[in-house]
Design a protein around this motif. Sequence first.
Motif, PDB file in Angstrom:
ATOM      1  N   ASN A 517     -47.911  85.233  97.195  1.00 61.79           N
ATOM      2  CA  ASN A 517     -47.160  83.980  97.331  1.00 61.79           C
ATOM      3  C   ASN A 517     -47.341  83.467  98.760  1.00 61.79           C
ATOM      4  O   ASN A 517     -47.594  84.247  99.692  1.00 61.79           O
ATOM      5  N   TRP A 604     -47.652  77.212  97.988  1.00 67.62           N
ATOM      6  CA  TRP A 604     -48.039  77.134  96.560  1.00 67.62           C
ATOM      7  C   TRP A 604     -47.081  76.176  95.863  1.00 67.62           C
ATOM      8  O   TRP A 604     -45.853  76.321  95.948  1.00 67.62           O
ATOM      9  N   THR A 605     -47.678  75.212  95.140  1.00 70.88           N
ATOM     10  CA  THR A 605     -46.856  74.225  94.431  1.00 70.88           C
ATOM     11  C   THR A 605     -47.230  74.106  92.967  1.00 70.88           C
ATOM     12  O   THR A 605     -46.708  73.234  92.274  1.00 70.88           O
ATOM     13  N   MET A 606     -48.155  74.965  92.492  1.00 76.96           N
ATOM     14  CA  MET A 606     -48.604  74.826  91.097  1.00 76.96           C
ATOM     15  C   MET A 606     -47.457  75.181  90.158  1.00 76.96           C
ATOM     16  O   MET A 606     -46.559  75.959  90.471  1.00 76.96           O
ATOM     17  N   ALA A 607     -47.521  74.570  88.966  1.00 76.78           N
ATOM     18  CA  ALA A 607     -46.470  74.776  87.964  1.00 76.78           C
ATOM     19  C   ALA A 607     -46.589  76.135  87.278  1.00 76.78           C
ATOM     20  O   ALA A 607     -45.595  76.687  86.796  1.00 76.78           O
ATOM     21  N   GLU A 608     -47.809  76.670  87.176  1.00 77.20           N
ATOM     22  CA  GLU A 608     -48.034  77.951  86.487  1.00 77.20           C
ATOM     23  C   GLU A 608     -47.642  79.117  87.398  1.00 77.20           C
ATOM     24  O   GLU A 608     -47.588  78.984  88.618  1.00 77.20           O
ATOM     25  N   TYR A 634     -44.437  84.770  92.561  1.00 79.69           N
ATOM     26  CA  TYR A 634     -44.315  83.311  92.376  1.00 79.69           C
ATOM     27  C   TYR A 634     -44.300  83.040  90.870  1.00 79.69           C
ATOM     28  O   TYR A 634     -45.263  83.330  90.154  1.00 79.69           O
ATOM     29  N   GLY A 636     -43.700  79.925  89.429  1.00 79.16           N
ATOM     30  CA  GLY A 636     -44.022  78.549  89.049  1.00 79.16           C
ATOM     31  C   GLY A 636     -42.774  77.728  88.833  1.00 79.16           C
ATOM     32  O   GLY A 636     -41.715  77.988  89.411  1.00 79.16           O
ATOM     33  N   GLU A 637     -42.869  76.720  87.985  1.00 83.67           N
ATOM     34  CA  GLU A 637     -41.765  75.785  87.772  1.00 83.67           C
ATOM     35  C   GLU A 637     -40.765  76.282  86.727  1.00 83.67           C
ATOM     36  O   GLU A 637     -39.770  75.613  86.470  1.00 83.67           O
ATOM     37  N   THR A 689     -45.135  75.981  81.281  1.00 85.42           N
ATOM     38  CA  THR A 689     -46.148  74.995  81.650  1.00 85.42           C
ATOM     39  C   THR A 689     -47.566  75.472  81.369  1.00 85.42           C
ATOM     40  O   THR A 689     -48.492  74.667  81.334  1.00 85.42           O
ATOM     41  N   GLY A 692     -50.912  81.236  84.022  1.00 84.38           N
ATOM     42  CA  GLY A 692     -51.112  81.239  85.456  1.00 84.38           C
ATOM     43  C   GLY A 692     -52.403  81.915  85.885  1.00 84.38           C
ATOM     44  O   GLY A 692     -53.277  82.284  85.064  1.00 84.38           O
ATOM     45  N   LYS A 693     -52.491  82.102  87.193  1.00 82.00           N
ATOM     46  CA  LYS A 693     -53.672  82.699  87.801  1.00 82.00           C
ATOM     47  C   LYS A 693     -53.790  84.175  87.410  1.00 82.00           C
ATOM     48  O   LYS A 693     -52.796  84.892  87.340  1.00 82.00           O
TER      49      LYS A 693
END
Length: 1317
Positions: A517, A604-608, A634, A636-637, A689, A692-693
């Motif tokens: 993160n 980091w701002t990605m939703a996933e 992290y 995500g959203e 959403t 993720g990664k």
Amino acid sequence: MAEPAYTVPAFRERAPEGMQEYQRMAAHFGRGLVHLQEELHRMKVATHEQVKNIEITREVKGLSLRKDVPAEVPKAPDFLVSLRSHTVWEKTPVKLFCTVSGQPNPIVKWYRNDVAIEPLSAPGKYKIENKYGVHSLIISRCAVTDSGVYSAVATNPQGKATSKATVCVRRPQGGGELSHLPGQVPLLSSIHPSKLEVTLLDSFGVTFGTEGGSVSLVANIVVVPDLPNLPPEAMWYRDDTLLMASRWAEMSIGGGVAKLALPHLNKDDEGLYTLRIWTKDGTTEHSAYLFVKDATPSVAGAPGAPMDVTVSDANADYVLVSWKPPNTTHEAPITGYFVDRRKSGTKDWVQCNDSPVKVCKLPVHGLTEGASYHFRVRAVNKDGISLPSRMSCGVTAAEVESDVEGVPSAPGQVIASRNTKTSAFVQWEAPKHTNNLMGYYVDASVIGSKAWFPCNHRPYKHTRFVVHGLIPGDTYVFRVQAVNAFGLSEESQESAPLFIDAALSTPSAPYGISLLNCNGSSMTLAWKRPKHTGGSKITSYYLDKREAESVSWKEVSPSPAVHRTFTVENLTGGVFYEFKVQAVNLAGVGLPSEPSKAFACEAWTMAEPGPAYDISFWEVRDSSILVQWRAPVYSGEGPITGYFVDMAKKGSSDFVTVNAEPVGHCYLKVTGLESGASYVFRVRAVNDTGVGKASDVSDPICAKALPGTKDIVCGVDEETGDIFLNFEACEISETSKFSWSKSYKEITESSRVSITSSGRKSKLTFVNPETEDLGVYSVAVTDTDGVSSSYSVNDEELKKVLDLSYNIRHPTVPLKTELNCEILEKGHVRFWVQALKLSSSVNYRFIVNDKAITSAEGCKISHDVSTGIIQMTVEHFTKANEGTYTIQIHDGKAKSQSSLVLVGDAFKVALKEAEFQRKEHIRKQGPHFSEYLSFHVTDDCTVMLVCKLANVKKETTFSWFKEDEEITVDVPPNPMSGSCSLPIPMFSRKDQGIYKAVLGDDRGKDTSVYDISGKVFEDIINAIASIAGSSASELVLQCTPEGIRLQCYMKYYTEEMKTSWCHRDSKISSSEKMRIGGTSEMAWMQICEPTDKEKGHYTIEIHDGEKPHSRTFDLSGQAYTDAYAEFQRLKAAAFAEKNRGRVVGGLPDVVTIMEKKSLSLTCTVWGDPSPEVTWFKNEQEVLSDDRFKITFEGGKFSSLTINSVYVEDSGKYSINVRNKYGGEFVEITVSVYKQGEDIPEPKLGQMSRPAATPKPATPAPQSVKTPTPSIKSPTPTPPPSVKSPTPTPAPKSPTPPRSLRSPTPPRSMRSPTPTKK
């Protein structure tokens, strides 16, 4: 993979990262790559010095800036890890380590033999390093002169501390000052092997073999340049002795492989093997120990074979043979040795000593001068003789021996320390009295087993030894024995217990640094633990950072990280950072990791979700693996809803998603894997959403269970009834702990279960198992290579163990048999029950018809704990005992009950049997029959009635009866013999009846009755038929005047036997044409007035109730022709005999008459036709005249009348009566006496005898010969001319009677019909 060989028992050298891969590449790129290597090396050294200087400068600056850190308590120098001594070969490097603590940080100086070491005084010779309190001294290319005592002296204002170690540099045997090692093979060209760059790759490890087997030590090498005609020069050593090629050792090098083959292993081959190869920088070498254990002895308990047989030269006919004794741990002590010799070129071994010699040497005399001999030795103990040792190689120079005798004293203190996960380093003090010491034997024992096993099978010369082949996680003790020519010393004291695990060292480098993160000013990092923890738990981690464009590293925090995640604060947004990590354990700070990738400090701002991390593998089996991971930092959203697991084979980038639907927990069991294949995994988190990664790819994992892997076992405690899950680890370390989980969430504190662990075992016990305890339980063992297992507790399993637990907590006495009854002698009745197990405190009671029974007169109750039997014996069983019998048993907490209903028919049967047994007991108090009357048939077909008697005495009488009439026997019975018998010879239907044997004396009487009728009579006849049928002769042909007779002789024949005659497979019935009969010696069938219809095969069959006995005769062809002719002849002879002339009666034998009386001799004659009559006196014919008047009236009456007889008329008178068929001659003696004289007595021999007048025309009879020869049988076959057993008139005739006797011996045995008194 083979275990790494023991080289130095201190910290291991580590090659720089990537060196091995580099060396492989160098092997392919050739000489040009060598120059590139040298250039790169120079650049790396220069860069390393620059970086080190910069790092030291920054470290000093950093220390000066950390004024806010509180000062630590001053502390004097202390060596956490001291120096250890080393023994190395000449021209090889050695590295000395020590770890020092103190406040302030101590300054360490190095000394050799108390002289300070100055690296600048010998450039390249010494290298001194210091990092994080770990100080090291590296001596490159050691020379013999470098041997000495090295010391590290640590000093600070609080004091001084010193650590010392000895370095011993050894030169190979035969090595000189001007050469590195002895070269035995001339070079093939002018290029010296030292110009070759040789690298050892995979090398042989510690090896175990058995006498009589074979083993190969193989090392893979890389040679640059690789010239086919110039292989490297390799030398093999065993315990510092250079090996030469021989029948016992075969050496080869080439094709990238150096190999030593030992085709005929012997304990002489045990030792430390070293491969030394010339290379550009001197030599490279590798060592490993070869252990050779004893072969299976030919006799159980026999000792192992001796070893190292040597022969010392003394004179022309005398040599001294010496050897080393074998080790004995569980065998009986050795009592002596036998020495054998063999001349070279022969195969026969000759024993040299008649009795075992107790010392390990023997002078051998009587040898032939100039001859070459080999010797071998065999050890002896009370159980047998060992296998022979390896034969000696030849005569060596005689060694000088002292006059000291006796075994050495016991070695001193034994100290054992860790070496590797499967080996231990053992040291001991030499014995005070060595007495020509040959070496030492080391024994080991697992704590608690009390069983010792040998660690070496050949005496080891030094006072230190590395014991291999130990089991990780077990605790051992060691002992040592000294050996000389007189045997083995007493055992030393045992060492302190040693837990087997790897020796303590610093951990290897962490790896796999990943970013979890970033918020623009801080980064959360994670990394993987070191692959090697150094034998101690990792306590913390140091992190360093640097900007990607910088070469200087900066410590992230003065306080180390405790976990493998850390958030680095105070970072500059938009800057790329690199990080490295070092692990710390008790031995010190380990090597730093490789720098991480450059991470951008951007929020980091990605939703996933971010990546999952810390992927680990548990429960590794041949086809399945449990994958676990940690949730992303992290998310995500939105919250994380599940995970996808991807899998690929090692070396492939084609990942396949294992689960079609995301799993909601951080673990997944992957099944269907290929056994032995390696896989890599990655994890992707999912939220609302999207996906993720992906996490970093995991390390490769091989789908192969660890050796000895065991799974969790569910069970129930037999004593308490507790339900438990039990696990036994196949591998464990001293710092290992058992971690139990439910649904893969660690169980820390729970009121539902309790956990206990001891040694390799751990148990999870359920307190009060219920439905909420269902689920998957798993256990993992820390500080191991993934030792773990799981167990699923489902409804069915829980119900099963709950039932078992209930039965244990509410126990019953297990019964082997229910309540039974049996009738004993004397008519006693025993009621009994048998339990599987009873304790000495068992209580029980018998209840009969709801009334408790106690042991009293007439009823005895008892039990036997050893057999588990409880019994009640009723001595007088009557009708009052009918009812229900019950036994109730209490044994501790356990109870049991069993009942027996004894009423109605079941009771009547038991009562009847009891009364019978009571009567039997009374009967047996006096003389009685132990076996009642029975029969058997003897070999001569005599039927014997037999019985056996008991409890008789001299006064006991014995009598036989038939139909209540006593039988008088020739030999009185003898009751004292224990048996009596009644013979019945010539058994037939007349012998049927009721036979009785009566036995008695003043104590009582017993009777045995035997009814010979019905089935018994039939069984006797069948038994006779079996013996008679087996003895039956072949059929014999006999002709008679009535016809042709077939006879079968046997031991005995009676018409009651089931005998049948067949003609052409058709059964013959007795008739006027075919008459069937027999005598006691034979069975016969007669064909009356035979015709051609009676030709063919005839068979007699004797049936014994089980099988027929048959004999066959072929009455056809010449046999029939000859028999028919003989029948006609005998028929004619019988007719002539019947119709010849004869005197029917009337004539006296002797006539006495007074003188002057008239004498009339009158007789009746007969013949057809009417015979002629002639009278004779003294063989002179008498003619009719006045005095002698002859008359013959009616053809029947003839007379001779003498008127007025005189003395002269005395004499022999005779009459001859004859016709065409023959006649008869009758004599009469006439005596005339004068008046007044006494009447004379007739003289003997003067009686008249009819004499048959032979007829010359009648031929002599001849016997008919059967064409088929008879076979041998128990009864001899009679000749064909045996007289027919049918009685016929035997008047005198010209045909002489057949008077040949039957070949069957006459039976003189008396009739079985008893004589009645």
